[in-house]
Design a protein around this motif. Structure first.
Motif, PDB file in Angstrom:
ATOM      1  N   GLY A   8      -2.869   8.160  -0.981  1.00  0.00           N
ATOM      2  CA  GLY A   8      -2.786   8.975  -2.161  1.00  0.00           C
ATOM      3  C   GLY A   8      -2.424  10.396  -2.160  1.00  0.00           C
ATOM      4  N   PHE A   9      -1.675  10.729  -0.888  1.00  0.00           N
ATOM      5  CA  PHE A   9      -0.803  11.889  -0.515  1.00  0.00           C
ATOM      6  C   PHE A   9       0.351  11.596  -0.230  1.00  0.00           C
ATOM      7  CE2 PHE A   9      -5.226  13.362  -0.634  1.00  0.00           C
ATOM      8  CZ  PHE A   9      -5.082  14.948  -0.665  1.00  0.00           C
ATOM      9  N   ASN A  48      -0.848  12.382  -5.067  1.00  0.00           N
ATOM     10  CA  ASN A  48       0.073  11.935  -6.060  1.00  0.00           C
ATOM     11  C   ASN A  48      -1.055  11.324  -6.972  1.00  0.00           C
ATOM     12  OD1 ASN A  48      -0.662   9.210  -4.947  1.00  0.00           O
ATOM     13  ND2 ASN A  48       0.614   9.637  -3.330  1.00  0.00           N
ATOM     14  N   VAL A  49      -0.071  10.502  -7.921  1.00  0.00           N
ATOM     15  CA  VAL A  49      -0.936   9.923  -9.228  1.00  0.00           C
ATOM     16  C   VAL A  49      -2.186   9.050  -8.896  1.00  0.00           C
ATOM     17  CG1 VAL A  49       0.731   7.906  -9.428  1.00  0.00           C
ATOM     18  CG2 VAL A  49      -0.501   8.952 -11.315  1.00  0.00           C
ATOM     19  N   ASP A  50      -1.840   8.447  -7.707  1.00  0.00           N
ATOM     20  CA  ASP A  50      -2.664   7.390  -7.163  1.00  0.00           C
ATOM     21  C   ASP A  50      -4.105   7.839  -6.743  1.00  0.00           C
ATOM     22  OD1 ASP A  50      -1.235   5.106  -7.963  1.00  0.00           O
ATOM     23  OD2 ASP A  50      -0.146   5.228  -5.981  1.00  0.00           O
ATOM     24  N   LEU A  63      -3.308   9.626   4.862  1.00  0.00           N
ATOM     25  CA  LEU A  63      -4.131  10.112   3.703  1.00  0.00           C
ATOM     26  C   LEU A  63      -3.516   9.057   2.666  1.00  0.00           C
ATOM     27  CD1 LEU A  63      -5.285  13.770   3.718  1.00  0.00           C
ATOM     28  CD2 LEU A  63      -6.649  11.641   4.587  1.00  0.00           C
ATOM     29  N   LYS A  69       4.496  19.850   5.263  1.00  0.00           N
ATOM     30  CA  LYS A  69       5.452  18.756   4.831  1.00  0.00           C
ATOM     31  C   LYS A  69       5.309  18.499   3.468  1.00  0.00           C
ATOM     32  CE  LYS A  69       4.320  16.442   9.289  1.00  0.00           C
ATOM     33  NZ  LYS A  69       5.546  16.626   9.994  1.00  0.00           N
ATOM     34  N   PHE A  79      -1.274  -0.881 -12.801  1.00  0.00           N
ATOM     35  CA  PHE A  79      -0.351  -0.318 -12.552  1.00  0.00           C
ATOM     36  C   PHE A  79       0.896  -1.335 -12.990  1.00  0.00           C
ATOM     37  CE2 PHE A  79       1.910   2.532  -9.030  1.00  0.00           C
ATOM     38  CZ  PHE A  79       2.932   2.891  -9.792  1.00  0.00           C
ATOM     39  N   ARG A 114       2.353  13.676 -12.683  1.00  0.00           N
ATOM     40  CA  ARG A 114       1.319  12.679 -13.358  1.00  0.00           C
ATOM     41  C   ARG A 114       0.031  12.935 -12.614  1.00  0.00           C
ATOM     42  NH1 ARG A 114       4.301   7.680 -10.803  1.00  0.00           N
ATOM     43  NH2 ARG A 114       3.991   9.115  -9.040  1.00  0.00           N
ATOM     44  N   LYS A 171       0.087  12.179  15.416  1.00  0.00           N
ATOM     45  CA  LYS A 171       1.183  11.119  15.612  1.00  0.00           C
ATOM     46  C   LYS A 171       0.980   9.793  16.022  1.00  0.00           C
ATOM     47  CE  LYS A 171       5.226  13.218  14.553  1.00  0.00           C
ATOM     48  NZ  LYS A 171       5.017  12.781  12.891  1.00  0.00           N
ATOM     49  N   LYS A 189       8.392  16.683  -3.898  1.00  0.00           N
ATOM     50  CA  LYS A 189       7.959  17.818  -2.712  1.00  0.00           C
ATOM     51  C   LYS A 189       7.228  18.909  -3.396  1.00  0.00           C
ATOM     52  CE  LYS A 189       9.567  14.757  -0.016  1.00  0.00           C
ATOM     53  NZ  LYS A 189       8.647  13.786   0.362  1.00  0.00           N
ATOM     54  N   GLY A 237       2.387   0.720  -5.126  1.00  0.00           N
ATOM     55  CA  GLY A 237       1.449   0.628  -6.154  1.00  0.00           C
ATOM     56  C   GLY A 237       0.033   0.395  -5.511  1.00  0.00           C
ATOM     57  N   ALA A 279      -5.069  11.963  10.203  1.00  0.00           N
ATOM     58  CA  ALA A 279      -3.914  11.735   9.238  1.00  0.00           C
ATOM     59  C   ALA A 279      -2.810  12.636  10.279  1.00  0.00           C
ATOM     60  CB  ALA A 279      -4.237  12.499   7.968  1.00  0.00           C
ATOM     61  N   PRO A 290       0.831  -1.217  -0.080  1.00  0.00           N
ATOM     62  CA  PRO A 290      -0.067  -0.060   0.014  1.00  0.00           C
ATOM     63  C   PRO A 290       0.876   1.264   0.105  1.00  0.00           C
ATOM     64  CG  PRO A 290      -0.198  -1.172   2.199  1.00  0.00           C
ATOM     65  CD  PRO A 290       0.714  -2.126   1.110  1.00  0.00           C
TER      66      PRO A 290
HETATM   67  N1  CMC Z   1      -0.645  11.197   5.568  1.00  0.00           N
HETATM   68  C1  CMC Z   1      -0.427  11.912   6.680  1.00  0.00           C
HETATM   69  N2  CMC Z   1       1.016  12.166   6.837  1.00  0.00           N
HETATM   70  C2  CMC Z   1       2.032  11.761   5.967  1.00  0.00           C
HETATM   71  C3  CMC Z   1       1.500  11.191   4.676  1.00  0.00           C
HETATM   72  C4  CMC Z   1       0.412  10.995   4.328  1.00  0.00           C
HETATM   73  N3  CMC Z   1      -0.116  10.500   3.177  1.00  0.00           N
HETATM   74  N4  CMC Z   1       2.747  11.050   3.992  1.00  0.00           N
HETATM   75  C5  CMC Z   1       3.576  11.429   4.762  1.00  0.00           C
HETATM   76  N5  CMC Z   1       3.168  11.865   6.106  1.00  0.00           N
HETATM   77  C6  CMC Z   1       3.880  12.478   6.986  1.00  0.00           C
HETATM   78  C7  CMC Z   1       4.763  11.557   7.908  1.00  0.00           C
HETATM   79  O1  CMC Z   1       3.744  11.220   8.742  1.00  0.00           O
HETATM   80  C8  CMC Z   1       5.962  12.299   8.007  1.00  0.00           C
HETATM   81  O2  CMC Z   1       5.702  13.184   9.381  1.00  0.00           O
HETATM   82  P1  CMC Z   1       6.796  13.622  10.363  1.00  0.00           P
HETATM   83  O3  CMC Z   1       8.291  14.221   9.740  1.00  0.00           O
HETATM   84  O4  CMC Z   1       6.098  14.249  11.285  1.00  0.00           O
HETATM   85  O5  CMC Z   1       7.342  12.277  10.966  1.00  0.00           O
HETATM   86  C9  CMC Z   1       6.328  13.141   7.026  1.00  0.00           C
HETATM   87  O6  CMC Z   1       5.111  13.342   6.159  1.00  0.00           O
HETATM   88  C10 CMC Z   1       7.456  12.546   6.039  1.00  0.00           C
HETATM   89  O7  CMC Z   1       6.865  11.152   5.674  1.00  0.00           O
HETATM   90  P2  CMC Z   1       7.653   9.922   5.499  1.00  0.00           P
HETATM   91  O8  CMC Z   1       6.899   8.691   5.743  1.00  0.00           O
HETATM   92  O9  CMC Z   1       9.060  10.254   5.932  1.00  0.00           O
HETATM   93  O10 CMC Z   1       7.780  10.038   4.024  1.00  0.00           O
HETATM   94  P3  CMC Z   1       8.357   8.994   3.105  1.00  0.00           P
HETATM   95  O11 CMC Z   1       9.151   9.542   1.635  1.00  0.00           O
HETATM   96  O12 CMC Z   1       9.277   7.852   3.603  1.00  0.00           O
HETATM   97  O13 CMC Z   1       7.314   8.267   2.429  1.00  0.00           O
HETATM   98  C11 CMC Z   1       5.103   7.768   0.913  1.00  0.00           C
HETATM   99  C12 CMC Z   1       6.503   8.727   1.195  1.00  0.00           C
HETATM  100  C13 CMC Z   1       4.627   7.673  -0.413  1.00  0.00           C
HETATM  101  C14 CMC Z   1       5.379   6.307   1.279  1.00  0.00           C
HETATM  102  C15 CMC Z   1       4.216   8.314   2.127  1.00  0.00           C
HETATM  103  O14 CMC Z   1       4.102   9.743   1.787  1.00  0.00           O
HETATM  104  C16 CMC Z   1       2.865   7.605   2.183  1.00  0.00           C
HETATM  105  O15 CMC Z   1       2.500   6.541   2.896  1.00  0.00           O
HETATM  106  N6  CMC Z   1       1.785   8.117   1.417  1.00  0.00           N
HETATM  107  C17 CMC Z   1       0.589   7.374   1.313  1.00  0.00           C
HETATM  108  C18 CMC Z   1       0.566   6.108   0.421  1.00  0.00           C
HETATM  109  C19 CMC Z   1       0.615   6.738  -0.993  1.00  0.00           C
HETATM  110  O16 CMC Z   1       0.083   7.335  -1.544  1.00  0.00           O
HETATM  111  N7  CMC Z   1       1.736   6.036  -1.649  1.00  0.00           N
HETATM  112  C20 CMC Z   1       1.827   6.344  -3.193  1.00  0.00           C
HETATM  113  C21 CMC Z   1       3.053   6.772  -3.795  1.00  0.00           C
HETATM  114  S1  CMC Z   1       2.936   7.283  -5.205  1.00  0.00           S
HETATM  115  C22 CMC Z   1       2.791   5.906  -6.135  1.00  0.00           C
HETATM  116  C23 CMC Z   1       4.203   5.209  -6.426  1.00  0.00           C
HETATM  117  O17 CMC Z   1       5.024   5.574  -6.873  1.00  0.00           O
HETATM  118  O18 CMC Z   1       4.287   3.859  -5.961  1.00  0.00           O
END
Ligand code: CMC
Length: 431
Positions: A305-306, A364-366, A303, A359, A387, A317, A297, A312, A268, A294, A265
């Motif tokens: 898709g975010f 994102n695309v999804d 959330l 932050k 995907f 996409r 802590k 950044k 993809g 969301a 999750p």
């Molecule tokens: N909702 C709430 N808070 C968030 C989210 C979110 N979707 N994404 C990141 N944060 C917060 C996170 O808690 C952290 O806060 P703090 O600095 O206070 O600890 C800060 O933002 C940075 O997050 P991170 O987890 O360190 O960032 P990362 O680069 O490791 O994670 C991510 C990137 C895509 C896994 C994450 O943003 C996420 O889980 N998003 C939701 C899942 C999602 O939509 N994924 C699809 C990505 S696009 C398709 C693809 O390429 O696969």
């Protein structure tokens, strides 16, 4: 990558190391630490590889700050608007846009391979009748190495090419079969007079009792979804494909490994998770509670898709996908559907909210792809398989690049060991 004249200096324990630096065509300079362990008996620590370039690549470039994505130098929005998926496949695989003749030849090579071995039907039937299509795809794509054993020799360029074409041609057929199987409908054979996207839609939605009339707007939207997902630099699944391939594993096994990684999750699987989340939110009134969760802590909820590891700024996409969503929903006359209303309001609130703004968490695309696929009639379980079939070409291009790289070694990260130190075994009676 050209070595430049700069060096980085690293000092510890009274020792100093001059580390060569390299300049890419685009993006920040990199410090070459390849000799660090051999010369300095020291490792670097970088879980999640946030500061580590694992390879040289000339396929895809992302500028996360600017929100830019280039395939072989061409911006994604231009390709999404002016090109189409099979042309983009050619570009990713061979490095340049094809001439008209080259494109014709490529399209006919792909088209000639759309059918799967008839015995594969039996293999599908071994899965539980309600198996998730991703589970089926991981298994069936891995099993291609048994069905197409004549294209598994990675040292033979001809076999590598045949395996690549086979996978690009057959993945839509396999994804559609996985879908049909999961909903208890008969498999629909490919039709080679249709374009790539139309053929896929028909294989998913036609039934023997009634053929499926492909709407050109839906097929264009499908083609765009394929194009937007075709490659994305060294993400988790692509790195998985490269790592699997670095051991010399056959291409079908490597792509199956990529599909398995894509399923999560955080990668993809987010498109399926995003739509499930929008449905769970249900109405616009419930949004503040989900936004509050969301931001909490102590609550693991995010959330879906975010956010993105690299973008950044707005995911480029997502911009194209949003336009496509408006077009498709307009065509189908469902602009007012409740899920879409929740999505639009959630996007508005999150883009203004201090937590998401500070932050740099953008849709994102999804976030949008799920809305389009749902409107087209796909079940959420098909979002990630779509995907996967789109990304197959990117995985193959990256795998081929790795095989051809003379500096390539088996991928083998090191670790920071925090377990017990050396200790003596104690007999069970004495424990
Ligand atoms: N909702 C709430 N808070 C968030 C989210 C979110 N979707 N994404 C990141 N944060 C917060 C996170 O808690 C952290 O806060 P703090 O600095 O206070 O600890 C800060 O933002 C940075 O997050 P991170 O987890 O360190 O960032 P990362 O680069 O490791 O994670 C991510 C990137 C895509 C896994 C994450 O943003 C996420 O889980 N998003 C939701 C899942 C999602 O939509 N994924 C699809 C990505 S696009 C398709 C693809 O390429 O696969």
């Amino acid at each position: 990558m050209a070595e430049n004249k700069k060096t980085a200096t690293l000092s510890f324990d009274g020792k100093t190391f001059e580390l060569p630096m390299m300049s890419p065509v685009l993006g920040p300079d990199v410090i070459d630490i390849r000799r660090l362990y051999a010369d300095g008996d020291i490792f670097t620590f970088d879980p999640g590889f946030t500061s580590t370039a694992s390879c040289e690549s000339d396929i895809t470039f992302i500028d996360g700050e600017k929100g830019e994505l280039l395939y072989r130098g061409y911006p994604i929005d231009q390709l999404a608007e002016k090109s189409h998926y099979l042309e983009v496949c050619y570009l990713l695989l061979y490095g340049e846009l094809p001439s008209a003749d080259e494109l014709d030849d490529f399209e006919s090579r792909v088209t000639n391979h759309t059918m799967v071995h008839e015995q594969m039907h039996n293999f599908f039937r071994g899965f539980r009748r309600d198996a998730h299509p991703m589970a089926t795809m991981v298994g069936v794509v891995g099993a291609m190495s048994a069905f197409y054993h004549d294209s598994t020799d990675i040292n033979d360029p001809y076999q590598r090419e045949v395996a690549s074409i086979r996978m690009i041609a057959k993945l839509p057929t396999i994804a559609a079969m996985a879908y049909k199987y999961s909903i208890g409908q008969p498999f629909v054979y490919p039709r080679n007079d249709l374009d790539y996207a139309s053929n896929f839609l028909r294989m998913c939605f036609a039934v023997p009792a009634e053929d499926y009339e492909v709407n050109p707007i839906l097929s264009r939207a499908m083609d765009r979804i394929f194009t937007l997902h075709a490659d994305h630099e060294q993400n988790a699944s692509t790195s998985t494909v490269r790592l699997a391939g670095s051991s010399g594993a056959n291409p079908f096994a490597c792509i199956a490994a990529g599909i398995a990684c894509l399923w999560g999750p955080a990668h993809g699987g987010a498109n399926e998770a995003a739509l499930s989340m929008l449905r769970e939110i249900g109405t616009v009134d419930n949004i503040p509670e989900y936004v509050r969760r969301a931001k909490d802590k102590d609550d693991p909820f995010r959330l879906m898709g975010f956010g993105h590891r690299v973008y950044k700024n707005f995911d480029p996409r997502a911009k194209v996908m949003k336009e496509s969503a408006d077009e498709v929903l307009g065509l189908l006359g469902i602009e007012n559907n409740p899920t879409l209303q929740v999505a639009k309001e959630l996007e508005r609130i999150a883009l203004e909210d201090e937590y998401f703004v500070s932050k740099k968490l953008y849709p994102n695309v999804d976030f949008y792809s799920g809305i389009i696929l749902d409107a087209m009639g796909f079940s959420t379980s098909m979002f990630t398989p779509i995907f996967a079939l789109s990304r197959t070409v990117g995985w193959i291009a990256q795998w081929k690049e790795m095989i051809g790289d003379p500096t390539q070694k088996i991928g083998r990260p090191r670790q920071l060991y925090i377990g017990a130190a050396n200790r003596d075994y104690i007999d069970v009676e004495s424990r």
